[in-house]
Scaffold this motif. Structure first.
Motif, mmCIF file in Angstrom:
data_model
loop_
_atom_site.group_PDB
_atom_site.id
_atom_site.type_symbol
_atom_site.label_atom_id
_atom_site.label_comp_id
_atom_site.label_asym_id
_atom_site.label_seq_id
_atom_site.Cartn_x
_atom_site.Cartn_y
_atom_site.Cartn_z
ATOM 1 N N THR A 97 0.812 -1.219 0.000
ATOM 2 C CA THR A 97 0.000 0.000 0.000
ATOM 3 C C THR A 97 0.844 1.267 0.000
ATOM 4 O OG1 THR A 97 -0.178 -0.040 2.420
ATOM 5 C CG2 THR A 97 -1.939 -1.117 1.165
ATOM 6 N N SER A 98 2.144 1.145 0.256
ATOM 7 C CA SER A 98 3.044 2.284 0.144
ATOM 8 C C SER A 98 3.829 2.255 -1.160
ATOM 9 C CB SER A 98 4.024 2.313 1.327
ATOM 10 O OG SER A 98 3.335 2.492 2.539
ATOM 11 N N GLY A 99 3.573 1.265 -1.983
ATOM 12 C CA GLY A 99 4.271 1.131 -3.263
ATOM 13 C C GLY A 99 3.302 0.735 -4.347
ATOM 14 N N GLY A 100 3.711 -0.227 -5.167
ATOM 15 C CA GLY A 100 2.863 -0.647 -6.271
ATOM 16 C C GLY A 100 3.364 -1.934 -6.882
ATOM 17 N N VAL A 101 2.948 -2.188 -8.108
ATOM 18 C CA VAL A 101 3.208 -3.463 -8.771
ATOM 19 C C VAL A 101 4.418 -3.341 -9.696
ATOM 20 C CG1 VAL A 101 2.246 -5.194 -10.337
ATOM 21 C CG2 VAL A 101 0.771 -4.088 -8.634
ATOM 22 N N SER A 102 5.305 -4.325 -9.626
ATOM 23 C CA SER A 102 6.515 -4.328 -10.444
ATOM 24 C C SER A 102 6.367 -5.281 -11.620
ATOM 25 C CB SER A 102 7.714 -4.765 -9.596
ATOM 26 O OG SER A 102 7.599 -6.140 -9.263
ATOM 27 N N PRO A 103 7.189 -5.127 -12.667
ATOM 28 C CA PRO A 103 7.191 -6.086 -13.771
ATOM 29 C C PRO A 103 7.481 -7.508 -13.304
ATOM 30 C CG PRO A 103 8.375 -4.100 -14.400
ATOM 31 C CD PRO A 103 8.086 -3.982 -12.932
ATOM 32 N N GLU A 104 8.337 -7.653 -12.301
ATOM 33 C CA GLU A 104 8.682 -8.983 -11.801
ATOM 34 C C GLU A 104 7.464 -9.654 -11.170
ATOM 35 O OE1 GLU A 104 12.126 -6.564 -12.453
ATOM 36 O OE2 GLU A 104 10.397 -6.174 -11.155
ATOM 37 N N GLN A 105 6.650 -8.884 -10.456
ATOM 38 C CA GLN A 105 5.440 -9.460 -9.862
ATOM 39 C C GLN A 105 4.461 -9.912 -10.944
ATOM 40 O OE1 GLN A 105 4.726 -5.964 -7.238
ATOM 41 N NE2 GLN A 105 4.306 -7.496 -5.650
ATOM 42 N N VAL A 106 4.353 -9.125 -11.992
ATOM 43 C CA VAL A 106 3.453 -9.498 -13.089
ATOM 44 C C VAL A 106 3.977 -10.756 -13.780
ATOM 45 C CG1 VAL A 106 2.433 -8.770 -15.275
ATOM 46 C CG2 VAL A 106 2.685 -7.118 -13.406
ATOM 47 N N ALA A 107 5.280 -10.797 -14.024
ATOM 48 C CA ALA A 107 5.869 -11.959 -14.695
ATOM 49 C C ALA A 107 5.643 -13.242 -13.904
ATOM 50 C CB ALA A 107 7.362 -11.731 -14.910
ATOM 51 N N ALA A 108 5.545 -13.117 -12.580
ATOM 52 C CA ALA A 108 5.389 -14.311 -11.743
ATOM 53 C C ALA A 108 3.988 -14.904 -11.809
ATOM 54 C CB ALA A 108 5.725 -13.960 -10.295
ATOM 55 N N VAL A 109 2.999 -14.139 -12.299
ATOM 56 C CA VAL A 109 1.617 -14.650 -12.281
ATOM 57 C C VAL A 109 1.003 -14.832 -13.671
ATOM 58 C CG1 VAL A 109 1.150 -13.727 -9.981
ATOM 59 C CG2 VAL A 109 0.611 -12.341 -11.989
ATOM 60 N N VAL A 110 1.540 -14.177 -14.701
ATOM 61 C CA VAL A 110 0.951 -14.350 -16.030
ATOM 62 C C VAL A 110 1.411 -15.671 -16.646
ATOM 63 C CG1 VAL A 110 0.711 -11.879 -16.482
ATOM 64 C CG2 VAL A 110 2.813 -13.054 -17.165
ATOM 65 N N GLY A 111 0.610 -16.168 -17.560
ATOM 66 C CA GLY A 111 0.941 -17.424 -18.219
ATOM 67 C C GLY A 111 -0.047 -17.735 -19.317
ATOM 68 N N PRO A 112 -0.087 -18.972 -19.774
ATOM 69 C CA PRO A 112 -0.938 -19.337 -20.909
ATOM 70 C C PRO A 112 -2.434 -19.199 -20.634
ATOM 71 C CG PRO A 112 0.080 -21.287 -19.918
ATOM 72 C CD PRO A 112 0.745 -20.104 -19.318
ATOM 73 N N GLN A 113 -2.826 -19.064 -19.354
ATOM 74 C CA GLN A 113 -4.245 -18.885 -19.042
ATOM 75 C C GLN A 113 -4.630 -17.420 -18.849
ATOM 76 O OE1 GLN A 113 -6.652 -21.236 -19.207
ATOM 77 N NE2 GLN A 113 -4.918 -22.369 -20.084
ATOM 78 N N THR A 114 -3.660 -16.510 -18.951
ATOM 79 C CA THR A 114 -3.958 -15.099 -18.714
ATOM 80 C C THR A 114 -4.620 -14.485 -19.947
ATOM 81 O OG1 THR A 114 -1.979 -14.952 -17.338
ATOM 82 C CG2 THR A 114 -3.037 -12.886 -17.973
ATOM 83 N N ALA A 115 -5.822 -13.984 -19.758
ATOM 84 C CA ALA A 115 -6.520 -13.280 -20.836
ATOM 85 C C ALA A 115 -6.225 -11.789 -20.799
ATOM 86 C CB ALA A 115 -8.029 -13.512 -20.734
ATOM 87 N N LEU A 116 -6.185 -11.227 -19.586
ATOM 88 C CA LEU A 116 -6.117 -9.768 -19.446
ATOM 89 C C LEU A 116 -5.373 -9.409 -18.166
ATOM 90 C CD1 LEU A 116 -7.129 -6.893 -20.352
ATOM 91 C CD2 LEU A 116 -9.163 -7.324 -18.943
ATOM 92 N N VAL A 117 -4.555 -8.343 -18.259
ATOM 93 C CA VAL A 117 -3.908 -7.739 -17.102
ATOM 94 C C VAL A 117 -4.459 -6.321 -16.955
ATOM 95 C CG1 VAL A 117 -1.724 -6.964 -16.079
ATOM 96 C CG2 VAL A 117 -1.809 -9.097 -17.414
ATOM 97 N N VAL A 118 -4.962 -5.984 -15.762
ATOM 98 C CA VAL A 118 -5.518 -4.649 -15.504
ATOM 99 C C VAL A 118 -4.807 -4.053 -14.302
ATOM 100 C CG1 VAL A 118 -7.584 -3.295 -15.002
ATOM 101 C CG2 VAL A 118 -7.766 -5.378 -16.381
ATOM 102 N N LEU A 119 -4.128 -2.932 -14.512
ATOM 103 C CA LEU A 119 -3.389 -2.258 -13.453
ATOM 104 C C LEU A 119 -3.550 -0.745 -13.591
ATOM 105 C CD1 LEU A 119 -0.050 -4.287 -13.669
ATOM 106 C CD2 LEU A 119 -1.799 -4.536 -11.898
ATOM 107 N N SER A 120 -3.265 -0.040 -12.508
ATOM 108 C CA SER A 120 -3.260 1.428 -12.548
ATOM 109 C C SER A 120 -1.850 1.933 -12.831
ATOM 110 C CB SER A 120 -3.749 2.004 -11.224
ATOM 111 O OG SER A 120 -5.141 1.822 -11.079
ATOM 112 N N HIS A 121 -1.753 2.915 -13.717
ATOM 113 C CA HIS A 121 -0.454 3.511 -14.028
ATOM 114 C C HIS A 121 0.110 4.223 -12.803
ATOM 115 C CE1 HIS A 121 2.030 6.533 -16.557
ATOM 116 N NE2 HIS A 121 2.719 5.434 -16.384
ATOM 117 N N VAL A 122 -0.737 4.979 -12.094
ATOM 118 C CA VAL A 122 -0.367 5.591 -10.821
ATOM 119 C C VAL A 122 -1.312 5.053 -9.759
ATOM 120 C CG1 VAL A 122 -0.270 7.730 -9.483
ATOM 121 C CG2 VAL A 122 0.619 7.690 -11.823
ATOM 122 N N ALA A 123 -0.767 4.472 -8.702
ATOM 123 C CA ALA A 123 -1.586 3.892 -7.634
ATOM 124 C C ALA A 123 -2.336 4.993 -6.894
ATOM 125 C CB ALA A 123 -0.709 3.106 -6.665
ATOM 126 N N TYR A 124 -3.624 4.793 -6.708
ATOM 127 C CA TYR A 124 -4.446 5.853 -6.118
ATOM 128 C C TYR A 124 -4.063 6.151 -4.674
ATOM 129 C CZ TYR A 124 -7.399 2.927 -3.066
ATOM 130 O OH TYR A 124 -7.844 2.110 -2.065
#
Length: 413
Positions: free
Chosen positions: A159-186
């Motif tokens: 909650t004091s930071g946000g999402v990194s490319p490494e975190q996304v890479a760890a969860v996406v795969g052949p079953q991922t249809a869509l990734v939805v993230l905020s450019h700037v965390a609210y």
């Protein structure tokens, strides 16, 4: 021993050398005796109105609506979602013409684009999102997942930071249809590495939808260059469109004929006035519009977009960084000794246009400040958000606001 910084003198110097200072006078209620506001630090929730927009709306009521009546639809209004959309594309989000439209609320556009995206990836069963994304994003995606029989893959976000490319890479795969993230965390103001995350998602064969609500008009984006598929953003924050002004959506040109938006309305039909028995979508970006455009709601944003076109997003970003750096420096000197911690990134490369300051008393502080015409906003847990709008916020105003935060904390603790 280092003497304490004279933050008021520093604010005066920064204001005197600010290349965007003149734009501040283009906003209503500033230096004209018409407002009692001591400091407005909530431009990341609702921007101030421009003087030009007040004139534009009054003129529209008399000459546009009052003078042209229904003829206005043929003369201008039917095309306004795309005229303004192209202006946002060119000057704010880095998109060539024909890919951006102004239409519904953020929630509705988010639903339309996300639903269209998952349907365009048949056989894939997962949507990736993060636990600290804005509630609307999480709620809409939860509904789509239940509606389409999909699974939500959650990224645990700081909650004091946000999402990194490494975190996304760890969860996406052949079953991922869509990734939805905020450019700037609210909450924290964390600025995501959108180009890198987009590449990670594409490498897994997924589509990407970026929420630009807290970056449009504050942080430059280059949607075309980044290869972004879809994006949505609101217009009442840094674009000063007014309460409830319609949001904008972006659909990459190559995708427009590939995806089908789910809310089929007459304004998205190939022949709006054919009134035929079957829905046939229009070519291009028009197919993503549904109902009758909110023309009055589109008026005010045009004047801020024109300001940005004149000064350029790089200058806006430079002022934004300078404002947040000043706020952090002052917080370190006058608020940290009172127990305040910073819940936003220190690195300006990873920080958007607002700063969040944490203290257990911040909810009470916010209420007290509002009574005193100092207006930040509050977000759990214990966060006071300082939203600094580059075109309308001065350094002295920021100084006055943070001084009031100090005074309120001293009274309450």
């Amino acid at each position: 021993m280092t003497p304490p910084t004279d933050h008021l003198a520093a604010a005066h110097t920064l204001d005197a050398t600010d290349p965007l200072a003149a734009y501040r006078l283009g906003f209503a209620g500033i230096d004209d005796g018409s407002s009692d506001i001591v400091a407005y630090l909530d431009g990341n929730s609702l921007g101030r109105p421009t003087r030009a927009s007040i004139e534009r709306i009054n003129r529209f009521l008399v000459e546009g609506w009052g003078g042209r009546l229904i003829r206005g639809w043929d003369e201008q209004w039917m095309q306004l979602p795309f005229t303004i959309g192209d202006a946002i594309g060119a000057n704010v989000v880095g998109a060539a013409a024909g890919q951006t439209f102004v239409g519904d609320s953020t929630t509705v556009i988010l639903y339309k684009l996300a639903r269209a995206a998952v349907d365009a990836r048949p056989g894939r069963t997962e949507i990736v999102l993060d636990t600290d994304n804005f509630p609307t994003d999480r709620y809409v995606l939860d509904g789509i997942a239940r509606e389409r029989g999909l699974t939500l893959r959650w990224i645990e976000a700081d909650t004091s930071g946000g999402v990194s490319p490494e975190q996304v890479a760890a969860v996406v795969g052949p079953q991922t249809a869509l990734v939805v993230l905020s450019h700037v965390a609210y909450r924290s103001g964390f600025l995501a590495d959108a180009p890198a995350i987009t590449r990670v998602a594409h490498a897994a064969g997924a589509l990407v939808l970026w929420d630009l609500c807290h970056s449009a008009g504050s942080v430059p984006t280059d949607l075309d260059d980044w290869g972004v598929d879809l994006a949505v953003g609101c217009t009442y924050k840094y674009l000063n469109g007014g309460p409830g002004s319609p949001a904008f959506g972006y659909v990459r040109a190559e995708l427009q004929s590939e995806i089908a938006q789910p809310i089929q309305g007459w304004m998205g039909a190939s022949d709006v006035f054919a009134m035929g028995p079957a829905y046939r979508p229009a070519e291009g970006i028009r197919r993503f519009v549904s109902g009758t455009p909110a023309i009055v709601g589109m008026l005010a944003m045009q004047d801020t977009i024109a300001m940005i076109a004149e000064c350029g997003m790089p200058a806006v970003r430079a002022k934004s960084v300078a404002l947040t750096e000043f706020a952090l420096a002052m917080s370190d000197d006058v608020l940290a000794p009172l127990g305040v911690s910073v819940a936003s990134p220190r690195d300006p490369e990873r920080r958007g246009g607002h700063v969040t300051l944490n203290h257990p008393a911040m909810r009470e502080v916010t209420a007290l400040l509002w009574e005193r015409d100092v207006i930040p906003d509050y977000r759990d847990p214990h966060g006071l958000r300082i939203g600094l709008s580059p075109l309308s916020t001065s350094f002295e105003e920021t100084f006055r606001g943070l001084s009031a935060v100090r005074d309120a904390l001293q009274e309450l603790t």
